[in-house]
Design a protein around this motif. Structure first.
Motif, short mmCIF file in Angstrom:
data_model
loop_
_atom_site.label_atom_id
_atom_site.label_comp_id
_atom_site.label_asym_id
_atom_site.label_seq_id
_atom_site.Cartn_x
_atom_site.Cartn_y
_atom_site.Cartn_z
N VAL A 181 0.84 -1.20 0.00
CA VAL A 181 0.00 0.00 0.00
C VAL A 181 0.87 1.26 0.00
O VAL A 181 0.63 2.20 -0.75
N ALA A 182 1.92 1.25 0.83
CA ALA A 182 2.84 2.39 0.93
C ALA A 182 3.54 2.64 -0.41
O ALA A 182 3.68 3.79 -0.84
N ALA A 183 3.97 1.57 -1.08
CA ALA A 183 4.66 1.70 -2.37
C ALA A 183 3.71 2.27 -3.42
O ALA A 183 4.09 3.15 -4.20
N ARG A 184 2.47 1.79 -3.41
CA ARG A 184 1.44 2.31 -4.34
C ARG A 184 1.24 3.81 -4.14
O ARG A 184 1.18 4.58 -5.09
N GLN A 185 1.10 4.19 -2.88
CA GLN A 185 0.84 5.58 -2.52
C GLN A 185 2.00 6.47 -2.98
O GLN A 185 1.78 7.53 -3.57
N LEU A 186 3.21 6.00 -2.72
CA LEU A 186 4.40 6.73 -3.14
C LEU A 186 4.40 6.92 -4.65
O LEU A 186 4.63 8.02 -5.15
N GLY A 187 4.11 5.85 -5.37
CA GLY A 187 4.08 5.91 -6.83
C GLY A 187 3.03 6.89 -7.34
O GLY A 187 3.28 7.66 -8.26
N ARG A 188 1.86 6.87 -6.72
CA ARG A 188 0.79 7.78 -7.12
C ARG A 188 1.21 9.23 -6.90
O ARG A 188 1.02 10.08 -7.76
N ASN A 189 1.82 9.51 -5.74
CA ASN A 189 2.26 10.86 -5.43
C ASN A 189 3.31 11.36 -6.42
O ASN A 189 3.22 12.49 -6.89
N VAL A 190 4.28 10.50 -6.74
CA VAL A 190 5.33 10.87 -7.68
C VAL A 190 4.72 11.11 -9.07
O VAL A 190 5.04 12.10 -9.74
N ALA A 191 3.82 10.23 -9.49
CA ALA A 191 3.17 10.38 -10.80
C ALA A 191 2.38 11.68 -10.87
O ALA A 191 2.41 12.40 -11.87
N LYS A 192 1.69 12.00 -9.77
CA LYS A 192 0.90 13.23 -9.69
C LYS A 192 1.82 14.45 -9.79
O LYS A 192 1.54 15.38 -10.54
N GLU A 193 2.92 14.43 -9.04
CA GLU A 193 3.89 15.53 -9.06
C GLU A 193 4.44 15.77 -10.46
O GLU A 193 4.68 16.91 -10.85
N LEU A 194 4.65 14.70 -11.21
CA LEU A 194 5.20 14.82 -12.56
C LEU A 194 4.15 15.27 -13.57
O LEU A 194 4.48 15.59 -14.70
N GLY A 195 2.87 15.24 -13.17
CA GLY A 195 1.82 15.71 -14.06
C GLY A 195 1.11 14.63 -14.85
O GLY A 195 0.42 14.90 -15.82
N PHE A 196 1.26 13.36 -14.44
CA PHE A 196 0.52 12.28 -15.09
C PHE A 196 -0.97 12.44 -14.82
O PHE A 196 -1.36 12.83 -13.72
N GLY A 197 -1.79 12.13 -15.81
CA GLY A 197 -3.24 12.15 -15.63
C GLY A 197 -3.70 10.98 -14.79
O GLY A 197 -2.92 10.08 -14.49
N THR A 198 -4.98 11.00 -14.43
CA THR A 198 -5.49 9.96 -13.51
C THR A 198 -5.39 8.56 -14.10
O THR A 198 -5.13 7.60 -13.38
N VAL A 199 -5.57 8.42 -15.40
CA VAL A 199 -5.49 7.09 -16.04
C VAL A 199 -4.08 6.52 -15.92
O VAL A 199 -3.89 5.38 -15.50
N ASP A 200 -3.09 7.35 -16.25
CA ASP A 200 -1.70 6.89 -16.15
C ASP A 200 -1.29 6.69 -14.69
O ASP A 200 -0.52 5.79 -14.38
N GLN A 201 -1.81 7.53 -13.79
CA GLN A 201 -1.54 7.33 -12.36
C GLN A 201 -2.03 5.95 -11.95
O GLN A 201 -1.34 5.22 -11.22
N ALA A 202 -3.21 5.58 -12.42
CA ALA A 202 -3.77 4.26 -12.09
C ALA A 202 -2.91 3.15 -12.68
O ALA A 202 -2.68 2.13 -12.03
N ARG A 203 -2.44 3.34 -13.91
CA ARG A 203 -1.57 2.33 -14.54
C ARG A 203 -0.30 2.14 -13.72
O ARG A 203 0.13 1.01 -13.48
N ILE A 204 0.29 3.26 -13.33
CA ILE A 204 1.55 3.21 -12.57
C ILE A 204 1.34 2.53 -11.21
O ILE A 204 2.11 1.66 -10.82
N THR A 205 0.26 2.91 -10.51
CA THR A 205 0.03 2.30 -9.18
C THR A 205 -0.31 0.82 -9.30
O THR A 205 0.09 0.02 -8.46
N THR A 206 -1.01 0.44 -10.37
CA THR A 206 -1.32 -0.97 -10.58
C THR A 206 -0.04 -1.76 -10.82
O THR A 206 0.15 -2.85 -10.26
N ALA A 207 0.85 -1.21 -11.63
CA ALA A 207 2.14 -1.87 -11.91
C ALA A 207 2.94 -2.04 -10.61
O ALA A 207 3.49 -3.11 -10.34
N ILE A 208 2.98 -0.97 -9.80
CA ILE A 208 3.72 -1.03 -8.54
C ILE A 208 3.12 -2.08 -7.62
O ILE A 208 3.83 -2.88 -7.01
#
Length: 132
Positions: free
Chosen positions: A15-42
């Motif tokens: 859960v912590a790794a997912r959250q971290l990934g989502r935060n980093v993706a958000k900071e970089l400007g990824f949209g919600t769909v890509d944020q979801a892809r990234i967190t799913t991969a993590i």
């Protein structure tokens, strides 16, 4: 280098790794769909560490290359390793009965995917998603 890591020892670390990934993706400007892809991969990579190796590490890094930016995920463990990488990369192959997305799913969700595994020594997976 802008990298943060989460040690994977129990379910909460996934859960912590997912959250971290989502935060980093958000900071970089990824949209919600890509944020979801990234967190799913993590999630998938962290769960694999937890299930098969017992423990390991997931690192999330912001990367910049010639004007593009992206997020790089490194998942590493010193577990039993993967005997047959080709086999685990086949769609629908699962030993955990999990989402079945597994590593082929991670490869599809991300832009770049690299796996190195030595039986008896462990596995290292790198996956990158570039900002469009």
């Amino acid at each position: 280098m802008d990298q943060s890591c989460v040690k994977i020892i129990n379910e909460w670390d996934i859960v912590a790794a997912r959250q971290l990934g989502r935060n980093v993706a958000k900071e970089l400007g990824f949209g919600t769909v890509d944020q979801a892809r990234i967190t799913t991969a993590i999630s998938e990579l962290a769960r694999n560490i937890y299930l098969y190796a017992g423990q390991g590490i997931v690192c999330i890094e912001k990367i910049f290359d010639g004007g593009r930016s992206g997020v790089k995920i490194l998942a590493a463990d010193e577990g039993p390793g993967i005997q047959d990488i080709r086999k685990v990369m086949e769609d629908g192959y699962t030993t955990s009965g999990g989402l079945g997305a597994g590593l082929p799913g991670v490869k599809r969700l991300m832009d770049d995917f690299d796996i190195e595994s030595t039986p008896g020594k462990g596995t290292k997976i790198t996956a990158t998603k570039w900002l469009r």
